[in-house]
Scaffold this motif. Sequence first.
Motif, PDB file in Angstrom:
ATOM      1  N   ALA A 117      51.571  13.291 -78.189  1.00 46.49           N
ATOM      2  CA  ALA A 117      52.939  13.314 -78.723  1.00 46.49           C
ATOM      3  C   ALA A 117      53.342  14.730 -79.101  1.00 46.49           C
ATOM      4  CB  ALA A 117      53.039  12.389 -79.937  1.00 46.49           C
ATOM      5  N   GLN A 118      52.418  15.467 -79.715  1.00 47.83           N
ATOM      6  CA  GLN A 118      52.697  16.855 -80.092  1.00 47.83           C
ATOM      7  C   GLN A 118      52.939  17.725 -78.867  1.00 47.83           C
ATOM      8  OE1 GLN A 118      49.326  17.932 -82.506  1.00 47.83           O
ATOM      9  NE2 GLN A 118      49.994  16.709 -84.260  1.00 47.83           N
ATOM     10  N   MET A 119      52.188  17.474 -77.796  1.00 46.43           N
ATOM     11  CA  MET A 119      52.363  18.245 -76.565  1.00 46.43           C
ATOM     12  C   MET A 119      53.748  17.992 -75.958  1.00 46.43           C
ATOM     13  SD  MET A 119      48.562  17.618 -74.976  1.00 46.43           S
ATOM     14  CE  MET A 119      48.903  18.375 -73.384  1.00 46.43           C
ATOM     15  N   TYR A 120      54.184  16.718 -75.961  1.00 47.75           N
ATOM     16  CA  TYR A 120      55.511  16.395 -75.425  1.00 47.75           C
ATOM     17  C   TYR A 120      56.615  16.940 -76.330  1.00 47.75           C
ATOM     18  CZ  TYR A 120      54.045  13.634 -71.427  1.00 47.75           C
ATOM     19  OH  TYR A 120      53.538  13.253 -70.207  1.00 47.75           O
ATOM     20  N   GLU A 121      56.353  16.977 -77.633  1.00 44.46           N
ATOM     21  CA  GLU A 121      57.316  17.583 -78.553  1.00 44.46           C
ATOM     22  C   GLU A 121      57.464  19.068 -78.264  1.00 44.46           C
ATOM     23  OE1 GLU A 121      55.606  16.438 -82.288  1.00 44.46           O
ATOM     24  OE2 GLU A 121      57.053  14.791 -82.580  1.00 44.46           O
ATOM     25  N   SER A 122      56.358  19.725 -77.918  1.00 44.80           N
ATOM     26  CA  SER A 122      56.399  21.141 -77.562  1.00 44.80           C
ATOM     27  C   SER A 122      57.223  21.365 -76.300  1.00 44.80           C
ATOM     28  CB  SER A 122      54.970  21.663 -77.356  1.00 44.80           C
ATOM     29  OG  SER A 122      54.980  23.015 -76.948  1.00 44.80           O
ATOM     30  N   THR A 123      57.038  20.481 -75.304  1.00 46.53           N
ATOM     31  CA  THR A 123      57.833  20.576 -74.076  1.00 46.53           C
ATOM     32  C   THR A 123      59.306  20.340 -74.362  1.00 46.53           C
ATOM     33  OG1 THR A 123      55.995  19.904 -72.648  1.00 46.53           O
ATOM     34  CG2 THR A 123      58.226  19.519 -71.803  1.00 46.53           C
ATOM     35  N   LEU A 124      59.597  19.362 -75.212  1.00 51.58           N
ATOM     36  CA  LEU A 124      60.986  19.069 -75.582  1.00 51.58           C
ATOM     37  C   LEU A 124      61.626  20.284 -76.258  1.00 51.58           C
ATOM     38  CD1 LEU A 124      63.353  17.133 -75.885  1.00 51.58           C
ATOM     39  CD2 LEU A 124      62.273  16.231 -77.962  1.00 51.58           C
ATOM     40  N   THR A 125      60.875  20.936 -77.151  1.00 46.28           N
ATOM     41  CA  THR A 125      61.379  22.136 -77.822  1.00 46.28           C
ATOM     42  C   THR A 125      61.693  23.230 -76.809  1.00 46.28           C
ATOM     43  OG1 THR A 125      60.095  21.651 -79.827  1.00 46.28           O
ATOM     44  CG2 THR A 125      60.835  23.921 -79.521  1.00 46.28           C
ATOM     45  N   SER A 126      60.816  23.380 -75.804  1.00 45.90           N
ATOM     46  CA  SER A 126      61.032  24.376 -74.756  1.00 45.90           C
ATOM     47  C   SER A 126      62.295  24.068 -73.953  1.00 45.90           C
ATOM     48  CB  SER A 126      59.814  24.414 -73.820  1.00 45.90           C
ATOM     49  OG  SER A 126      60.076  25.209 -72.679  1.00 45.90           O
ATOM     50  N   LEU A 127      62.478  22.808 -73.590  1.00 45.64           N
ATOM     51  CA  LEU A 127      63.653  22.406 -72.815  1.00 45.64           C
ATOM     52  C   LEU A 127      64.944  22.635 -73.607  1.00 45.64           C
ATOM     53  CD1 LEU A 127      62.225  19.105 -71.299  1.00 45.64           C
ATOM     54  CD2 LEU A 127      62.915  21.123 -69.981  1.00 45.64           C
ATOM     55  N   LEU A 128      64.885  22.356 -74.901  1.00 48.71           N
ATOM     56  CA  LEU A 128      66.058  22.566 -75.753  1.00 48.71           C
ATOM     57  C   LEU A 128      66.374  24.055 -75.886  1.00 48.71           C
ATOM     58  CD1 LEU A 128      65.325  19.930 -78.541  1.00 48.71           C
ATOM     59  CD2 LEU A 128      67.257  19.894 -76.956  1.00 48.71           C
ATOM     60  N   ALA A 129      65.321  24.883 -75.985  1.00 49.95           N
ATOM     61  CA  ALA A 129      65.522  26.326 -76.083  1.00 49.95           C
ATOM     62  C   ALA A 129      66.149  26.871 -74.801  1.00 49.95           C
ATOM     63  CB  ALA A 129      64.195  27.025 -76.357  1.00 49.95           C
ATOM     64  N   TYR A 130      65.766  26.301 -73.676  1.00 52.13           N
ATOM     65  CA  TYR A 130      66.303  26.747 -72.384  1.00 52.13           C
ATOM     66  C   TYR A 130      67.741  26.301 -72.175  1.00 52.13           C
ATOM     67  CZ  TYR A 130      67.455  26.264 -67.446  1.00 52.13           C
ATOM     68  OH  TYR A 130      68.121  26.286 -66.250  1.00 52.13           O
ATOM     69  N   ASN A 131      67.996  25.013 -72.372  1.00 49.73           N
ATOM     70  CA  ASN A 131      69.294  24.442 -71.995  1.00 49.73           C
ATOM     71  C   ASN A 131      70.295  24.411 -73.152  1.00 49.73           C
ATOM     72  OD1 ASN A 131      70.515  23.152 -69.543  1.00 49.73           O
ATOM     73  ND2 ASN A 131      70.943  21.499 -70.997  1.00 49.73           N
ATOM     74  N   GLY A 132      69.809  24.612 -74.369  1.00 50.92           N
ATOM     75  CA  GLY A 132      70.699  24.544 -75.528  1.00 50.92           C
ATOM     76  C   GLY A 132      70.833  23.143 -76.084  1.00 50.92           C
ATOM     77  N   HIS A 133      70.861  22.157 -75.226  1.00 52.63           N
ATOM     78  CA  HIS A 133      70.899  20.739 -75.610  1.00 52.63           C
ATOM     79  C   HIS A 133      70.386  19.928 -74.431  1.00 52.63           C
ATOM     80  CE1 HIS A 133      74.280  19.513 -73.010  1.00 52.63           C
ATOM     81  NE2 HIS A 133      74.682  20.765 -73.185  1.00 52.63           N
ATOM     82  N   LEU A 134      70.057  18.672 -74.688  1.00 56.53           N
ATOM     83  CA  LEU A 134      69.615  17.788 -73.607  1.00 56.53           C
ATOM     84  C   LEU A 134      70.448  16.511 -73.586  1.00 56.53           C
ATOM     85  CD1 LEU A 134      65.716  18.144 -73.643  1.00 56.53           C
ATOM     86  CD2 LEU A 134      67.336  19.050 -71.972  1.00 56.53           C
ATOM     87  N   ASP A 135      71.708  16.630 -74.007  1.00 58.10           N
ATOM     88  CA  ASP A 135      72.623  15.498 -73.916  1.00 58.10           C
ATOM     89  C   ASP A 135      73.188  15.446 -72.501  1.00 58.10           C
ATOM     90  OD1 ASP A 135      72.236  14.875 -76.616  1.00 58.10           O
ATOM     91  OD2 ASP A 135      73.731  16.355 -77.214  1.00 58.10           O
ATOM     92  N   ILE A 136      72.256  15.416 -71.560  1.00 57.77           N
ATOM     93  CA  ILE A 136      72.610  15.390 -70.138  1.00 57.77           C
ATOM     94  C   ILE A 136      71.932  14.193 -69.495  1.00 57.77           C
ATOM     95  CG2 ILE A 136      72.926  17.888 -69.964  1.00 57.77           C
ATOM     96  CD1 ILE A 136      70.107  18.088 -68.804  1.00 57.77           C
ATOM     97  N   LEU A 137      72.424  13.823 -68.326  1.00 58.25           N
ATOM     98  CA  LEU A 137      71.822  12.727 -67.587  1.00 58.25           C
ATOM     99  C   LEU A 137      70.702  13.255 -66.703  1.00 58.25           C
ATOM    100  CD1 LEU A 137      75.048  10.808 -66.503  1.00 58.25           C
ATOM    101  CD2 LEU A 137      73.619  10.408 -68.514  1.00 58.25           C
TER     102      LEU A 137
END
Length: 399
Positions: free
Chosen positions: A126-146
């Motif tokens: 879970a922590q590893m996926y949270e780290s990936t999620l943080t990276s994706l958010l840092a890249y895209n700014g948000h993930l309110d996308i389809l």
Amino acid sequence: MSTTVNAICYKAKVLKNNEHPLMIRITKDRKRKYLSLGISINPKHWDFEKNQPKRNCPNREQIIQIISERTKEYQEQILEFKATKKEFTATTLLAKVNNPVKVKTVKELFDSYITRLKDANRLRYAQMYESTLTSLLAYNGHLDILFSDIDVAWLKKYEAWQHKQSFALNTIGTRFRHLRVVYNLAIEENIVKPDYYPFKKFKVSKLNEQTAKRSITKEEIISILNYQGKSYYECFAIDVFTFAYLTAGINFADIARLTTDHITGDRLVYKRKKTKKLIKIPLQQRAIDLIAKYKQDDSPYLFPILSSFHKTEQQKVNRVHKVYGHVSKHLKAIGEELKLPIKLTTYVSRHSFATNLKRSGVSTSIISECLGHSSEKVTQIYLDSFENSQIDEAMKNLL
């Protein structure tokens, strides 16, 4: 080529009540697809030229309404396809209308999957996926996308962004594998259509950097096992390494959770936390001596890593992580003092166990069973290459 949507009385099929089913017929590129409307009609009440019920048809108005509503759904979807310039077939049109995807953003599904991992007590994952999620958010700014918004171009930009941040190749690869897992989950849950899947063209395998070998020779292992620690923590680090090496490279997290219940006669029997696979290993005398050295009467655990104080899984994960840090620190220092060719960690015991058995002539299948791997292919990653001297000797047999 134009697409037509009609309601027809399907004469090729006769139901038990001697009526024919009413079907939606979609024609595109000379190919036809049919879908039942769930109602039937007596052929004498159907106008086959106008494809509609005759005036004397019972429930005529209701049937016309059903046909109108269903036809409208297909016509609207055709307009949407054309507006977005997306190619479609009669089959994909049927699927789009009758199996609409659930609306869920990338962020929502990531959060949902992380919650599932936590509920299953897979906290490190879970922590590893949270780290990936943080990276994706840092890249895209948000993930309110389809998920359909994540295409090959988006993935390439994300990869370039990570390289610019100077992340290690294996780190980048891990994040893409996590994203791929969640994308596959989105397809499985009908959140996105398989047609949008970008990982057919974007290959995650290219982001795998060959991991440096972590095994050392039997002589180097013996030098570690015979090392005289200068403090309690140094001695403990050596003992943990020794126990791991003698018990098929057992993972540190599994060592921490071992209790008296895992000792059956002269064997260690436990399930790997990572894979849930049952492992049965004979206990060497030195391993038995280490258990006797650290076992405390007021604790069920074999080693003083966890205690009755650590009740929740999160407490256990935190404690294991903390002690592992101490052990790793001391093993690194010991390895440097012994001038070992690689950084000394608990993982070295696991890799060295596998490699030294292989060099002794033990088959890969037996080693794989000892390590609890799902396949011999996984085991091969652990096996170090043979020394040049062995290769030189083998080459002499060519002629």
